[in-house]
Design a protein around this motif. Structure first.
Motif, PDB file in Angstrom:
ATOM      1  N   CYS A 164      11.444  31.965  32.564  1.00 27.13           N
ATOM      2  CA  CYS A 164      11.008  30.692  33.342  1.00 27.13           C
ATOM      3  C   CYS A 164      11.891  30.537  34.726  1.00 27.13           C
ATOM      4  CB  CYS A 164      11.444  29.373  32.159  1.00 27.13           C
ATOM      5  SG  CYS A 164      11.068  27.870  32.994  1.00 27.13           S
ATOM      6  N   LEU A 165      13.225  31.379  34.779  1.00 28.56           N
ATOM      7  CA  LEU A 165      13.897  31.230  35.836  1.00 28.56           C
ATOM      8  C   LEU A 165      13.942  32.119  36.784  1.00 28.56           C
ATOM      9  CD1 LEU A 165      17.228  30.079  33.992  1.00 28.56           C
ATOM     10  CD2 LEU A 165      15.875  28.649  35.566  1.00 28.56           C
ATOM     11  N   THR A 166      13.206  33.435  36.297  1.00 30.15           N
ATOM     12  CA  THR A 166      12.875  34.391  37.429  1.00 30.15           C
ATOM     13  C   THR A 166      11.314  34.561  37.810  1.00 30.15           C
ATOM     14  OG1 THR A 166      12.503  35.881  35.494  1.00 30.15           O
ATOM     15  CG2 THR A 166      14.495  36.070  36.312  1.00 30.15           C
ATOM     16  N   ALA A 167      10.463  33.926  37.127  1.00 30.85           N
ATOM     17  CA  ALA A 167       9.027  33.723  37.688  1.00 30.85           C
ATOM     18  C   ALA A 167       8.703  33.333  38.926  1.00 30.85           C
ATOM     19  CB  ALA A 167       8.148  33.643  36.368  1.00 30.85           C
ATOM     20  N   PRO A 168       9.572  32.120  39.038  1.00 28.91           N
ATOM     21  CA  PRO A 168       9.219  31.418  40.254  1.00 28.91           C
ATOM     22  C   PRO A 168       9.877  32.024  41.430  1.00 28.91           C
ATOM     23  CG  PRO A 168      10.593  30.136  38.846  1.00 28.91           C
ATOM     24  CD  PRO A 168      10.276  31.406  38.204  1.00 28.91           C
ATOM     25  N   LEU A 205      14.448  24.822  47.706  1.00 25.51           N
ATOM     26  CA  LEU A 205      13.780  23.279  47.132  1.00 25.51           C
ATOM     27  C   LEU A 205      12.831  23.827  46.196  1.00 25.51           C
ATOM     28  CD1 LEU A 205      14.175  20.646  49.888  1.00 25.51           C
ATOM     29  CD2 LEU A 205      15.483  20.995  47.694  1.00 25.51           C
ATOM     30  N   LEU A 206      11.825  24.838  46.527  1.00 31.00           N
ATOM     31  CA  LEU A 206      10.519  25.177  45.604  1.00 31.00           C
ATOM     32  C   LEU A 206      11.113  25.638  44.216  1.00 31.00           C
ATOM     33  CD1 LEU A 206       8.230  26.280  48.254  1.00 31.00           C
ATOM     34  CD2 LEU A 206       7.974  24.402  46.808  1.00 31.00           C
ATOM     35  N   TYR A 207      12.167  26.650  44.546  1.00 30.73           N
ATOM     36  CA  TYR A 207      12.733  27.365  43.369  1.00 30.73           C
ATOM     37  C   TYR A 207      13.562  26.306  42.477  1.00 30.73           C
ATOM     38  CZ  TYR A 207      15.358  30.017  40.032  1.00 30.73           C
ATOM     39  OH  TYR A 207      15.735  30.693  38.977  1.00 30.73           O
ATOM     40  N   ALA A 208      14.093  25.524  42.942  1.00 30.53           N
ATOM     41  CA  ALA A 208      14.854  24.288  42.171  1.00 30.53           C
ATOM     42  C   ALA A 208      13.901  23.325  41.540  1.00 30.53           C
ATOM     43  CB  ALA A 208      15.714  23.630  43.128  1.00 30.53           C
ATOM     44  N   TYR A 209      12.559  23.057  42.114  1.00 28.14           N
ATOM     45  CA  TYR A 209      11.695  22.182  41.585  1.00 28.14           C
ATOM     46  C   TYR A 209      11.321  23.062  40.430  1.00 28.14           C
ATOM     47  CZ  TYR A 209       6.646  20.911  40.833  1.00 28.14           C
ATOM     48  OH  TYR A 209       5.494  20.816  40.079  1.00 28.14           O
ATOM     49  N   CYS A 222       9.029  14.768  37.252  1.00 33.09           N
ATOM     50  CA  CYS A 222      10.294  14.509  37.242  1.00 33.09           C
ATOM     51  C   CYS A 222      10.977  15.369  38.239  1.00 33.09           C
ATOM     52  CB  CYS A 222      10.909  14.641  35.727  1.00 33.09           C
ATOM     53  SG  CYS A 222      10.430  13.464  34.502  1.00 33.09           S
ATOM     54  N   SER A 223      10.608  16.702  38.046  1.00 30.59           N
ATOM     55  CA  SER A 223      11.268  17.435  38.933  1.00 30.59           C
ATOM     56  C   SER A 223      10.826  17.463  40.343  1.00 30.59           C
ATOM     57  CB  SER A 223      10.702  19.240  38.538  1.00 30.59           C
ATOM     58  OG  SER A 223      11.008  19.515  37.389  1.00 30.59           O
TER      59      SER A 223
END
Length: 156
Positions: A37-41, A74-78, A99-100
């Motif tokens: 989930c944290l590496t795919a985006p 910002l896109l990654y943080a989203y 929410c994100s």
């Protein structure tokens, strides 16, 4: 989680607790899924961040590495903000997108880094009880909800 009746003694309770933890760590809450989930985006954030940077430059912003990093970040943080929500709820949901997006928008407006699209400055004069971060949460959250529903195919 409440203990089942056959989890009464301490050693049995410990086994039941361990089974509950292992069950909780499967699926969306598992370390393997969270890593994914944290590496795919990363690549989509770089791609879309680059596209948004080009749009900003076409609108008159100077070309800087900071602009590219800001858009990508910002896109990654989203996307990254949705990972713990999915783990807690154990499912994908459009609410996580809303929410994100709302959190990112409210944070960016409060820090003076983002504007509020579609909002007229006179809106805040007519409704002084609505602060700019509140309106940003609504606008950015709604936008993320539309994109998550249309492009992501997520349900509530």
């Amino acid at each position: 989680a409440a203990l089942s009746p056959n989890c009464s003694s301490l050693s049995i309770w410990h086994r039941c607790w361990r089974a509950a933890v292992l069950q909780a760590m499967s699926g969306l809450a598992s370390p393997a899924y969270q890593k994914h989930c944290l590496t795919a985006p990363i690549m989509p954030s770089l791609t879309w961040g680059g596209l948004f940077s080009v749009i900003n430059v076409l609108q008159g912003a100077p070309i800087t590495p900071q602009l590219f990093a800001f858009n990508c970040g910002l896109l990654y943080a989203y996307h990254a903000l949705q990972c713990p929500m999915e783990a807690i709820h154990r499912r994908h949901s459009l609410i996580h997108n809303v929410c994100s997006g709302g959190i990112i928008g409210a944070w960016g407006v409060q820090r003076g880094l983002l504007g509020i699209p579609f909002a007229s400055p006179t809106f805040f004069m007519r409704y002084p009880q609505v602060t700019p971060p509140m309106a940003a949460f609504l606008v950015y959250g709604a936008g993320a909800g539309v994109f998550g529903g249309v492009l992501g195919g997520k349900g509530w």
